[in-house]
Scaffold this motif. Structure first.
Motif, short mmCIF file in Angstrom:
data_model
loop_
_atom_site.label_atom_id
_atom_site.label_comp_id
_atom_site.label_asym_id
_atom_site.label_seq_id
_atom_site.Cartn_x
_atom_site.Cartn_y
_atom_site.Cartn_z
N ASP A 92 0.76 -1.32 0.09
CA ASP A 92 0.03 -0.21 0.01
C ASP A 92 0.85 1.26 -0.01
OD1 ASP A 92 -1.79 2.10 0.51
OD2 ASP A 92 -2.92 0.91 1.90
N ILE A 93 1.18 1.80 -1.36
CA ILE A 93 1.93 3.10 -1.20
C ILE A 93 1.48 4.16 -0.66
CG2 ILE A 93 1.05 3.89 -3.67
CD1 ILE A 93 4.08 4.19 -4.04
N MET A 94 -0.04 4.24 -0.55
CA MET A 94 -0.62 5.49 -0.02
C MET A 94 -0.56 5.30 1.61
SD MET A 94 -1.54 7.11 -2.28
CE MET A 94 -2.39 8.51 -1.59
N LEU A 95 -0.47 4.24 2.16
CA LEU A 95 -0.02 4.00 3.44
C LEU A 95 1.57 4.39 4.01
CD1 LEU A 95 -0.35 3.01 6.36
CD2 LEU A 95 0.08 0.68 5.69
N ALA A 96 2.18 3.82 2.97
CA ALA A 96 3.65 4.26 3.09
C ALA A 96 3.79 5.92 3.13
CB ALA A 96 4.62 3.77 1.91
N LYS A 97 3.01 6.82 2.11
CA LYS A 97 3.12 8.11 2.20
C LYS A 97 2.48 8.65 3.59
CE LYS A 97 -0.18 10.80 0.49
NZ LYS A 97 -0.10 11.95 1.40
N GLU A 98 1.80 8.05 4.27
CA GLU A 98 1.14 8.68 5.53
C GLU A 98 2.12 8.20 6.90
OE1 GLU A 98 -2.56 6.85 5.95
OE2 GLU A 98 -3.47 8.04 4.11
N ILE A 99 3.15 7.34 6.77
CA ILE A 99 3.85 6.81 7.89
C ILE A 99 4.59 7.92 8.45
CG2 ILE A 99 6.01 5.41 8.57
CD1 ILE A 99 5.07 3.32 6.31
N SER A 100 4.79 9.04 7.89
CA SER A 100 5.53 9.99 8.63
C SER A 100 4.91 10.98 9.47
CB SER A 100 6.48 11.09 7.69
OG SER A 100 5.26 11.43 6.74
N ASP A 101 3.71 10.92 9.22
CA ASP A 101 2.28 11.48 10.04
C ASP A 101 2.24 10.70 11.33
OD1 ASP A 101 2.10 13.43 8.23
OD2 ASP A 101 0.55 12.61 7.19
N TYR A 102 2.66 9.47 11.14
CA TYR A 102 2.29 8.63 12.38
C TYR A 102 3.56 8.84 13.82
CZ TYR A 102 -0.84 6.12 9.42
OH TYR A 102 -2.01 5.77 8.69
N PHE A 103 4.45 9.32 13.28
CA PHE A 103 5.52 9.47 14.37
C PHE A 103 6.04 10.82 14.43
CE2 PHE A 103 5.80 5.31 12.66
CZ PHE A 103 5.81 4.54 13.96
N ILE A 104 6.35 11.28 15.72
CA ILE A 104 6.68 12.60 16.04
C ILE A 104 8.30 12.83 15.94
CG2 ILE A 104 4.64 13.27 17.60
CD1 ILE A 104 6.32 12.80 19.89
N ALA A 105 9.10 13.90 15.58
CA ALA A 105 10.13 14.07 15.69
C ALA A 105 10.99 13.57 16.90
CB ALA A 105 10.51 15.61 15.46
N ILE A 106 12.13 12.88 16.83
CA ILE A 106 12.63 12.37 17.75
C ILE A 106 14.43 12.50 17.57
CG2 ILE A 106 10.99 10.99 18.84
CD1 ILE A 106 11.97 8.53 17.36
N SER A 107 14.98 12.26 18.76
CA SER A 107 16.46 12.62 18.65
C SER A 107 16.72 10.79 18.06
CB SER A 107 17.09 12.73 19.62
OG SER A 107 18.56 12.64 19.83
N VAL A 108 17.80 10.81 17.19
CA VAL A 108 18.25 9.46 16.71
C VAL A 108 19.66 9.52 16.53
CG1 VAL A 108 18.06 7.76 14.66
CG2 VAL A 108 16.32 9.56 15.13
N LEU A 109 20.05 8.40 17.52
CA LEU A 109 21.45 8.34 17.36
C LEU A 109 22.36 9.48 17.57
CD1 LEU A 109 21.48 5.19 14.86
CD2 LEU A 109 21.24 5.24 17.42
N GLY A 110 21.96 10.38 18.29
CA GLY A 110 22.72 11.64 18.49
C GLY A 110 22.38 12.98 17.50
N SER A 111 21.36 12.47 16.56
CA SER A 111 21.10 13.50 15.56
C SER A 111 19.69 13.85 15.93
CB SER A 111 20.78 12.85 14.08
OG SER A 111 22.17 12.44 13.86
N THR A 112 19.21 15.07 15.43
CA THR A 112 17.91 15.45 15.83
C THR A 112 17.13 15.59 14.51
OG1 THR A 112 18.99 17.07 17.30
CG2 THR A 112 16.60 17.56 16.59
N THR A 113 16.15 15.17 14.43
CA THR A 113 15.12 15.05 13.33
C THR A 113 14.66 16.25 12.75
OG1 THR A 113 13.23 14.63 14.58
CG2 THR A 113 14.28 12.67 13.99
N ILE A 114 14.45 16.56 11.61
CA ILE A 114 13.76 17.72 10.81
C ILE A 114 12.69 17.23 10.33
CG2 ILE A 114 14.24 19.55 9.30
CD1 ILE A 114 17.18 19.00 9.61
#
Length: 152
Positions: free
Chosen positions: A89-111
């Motif tokens: 489901d490619i439309m679901l794949a497009k929505e995944i970024s909306d399902y998670f909030i910005a977090i720090s990853v391995l010392g990097s900050t999300t944008i």
């Protein structure tokens, strides 16, 4: 923290319950190790392994996955460049970024890229692809007439 610890421990805490209220889906991540992300009405469960019933399967390298979740590369760009493979489901794949909030990853900050900006990019892409296909025949006729003229 390695990628396995991040996916199993930190990613579930980044779920946005407001955006996943009423959502039921199974995501399969194919990285150096496979992961199953099950989202069910505002909750998230992640296990290492595979699920043949996944709604969408995302296949990429660990490095590209980190770039995706830190905002260093957009999902659409990773997909178009072949760094990210999407099955299901490619439309679901497009929505995944909306399902998670910005977090720090391995010392990097999300944008986080706002959904509106992403939507504008996808609309432009869809328009460009449609434009290319719409005028394909006219472009070919023009090329043929130029070739015919040059051969005279």
């Amino acid at each position: 923290m390695n990628i396995n610890d991040f996916i199993l421990n930190q990613l579930p805490t980044a779920l946005n319950p407001e955006n996943t209220d009423g959502v039921e889906c199974i995501l399969q991540l194919q990285l150096s190790a496979p992961y199953v992300i099950q989202i069910n009405d505002g909750t998230c469960d992640i296990q290492q392994g595979e699920n043949a019933d996944a709604d969408v399967v995302l296949t990429t390298s660990d490095e590209v996955f980190i770039e995706l979740i830190t905002g260093k590369i957009a999902g659409a760009m990773a997909f178009m460049s072949g760094k990210l493979k999407i099955d299901g489901d490619i439309m679901l794949a497009k929505e995944i970024s909306d399902y998670f909030i910005a977090i720090s990853v391995l010392g990097s900050t999300t944008i986080a890229i706002p959904a509106a900006v992403y939507s504008v990019i996808m609309i432009f892409f869809a328009f460009a692809v449609g434009f290319i296909f719409k005028y394909k025949d006219k472009r070919q006729k023009l090329v043929n007439s130029v070739v015919a003229r040059d051969t005279l």
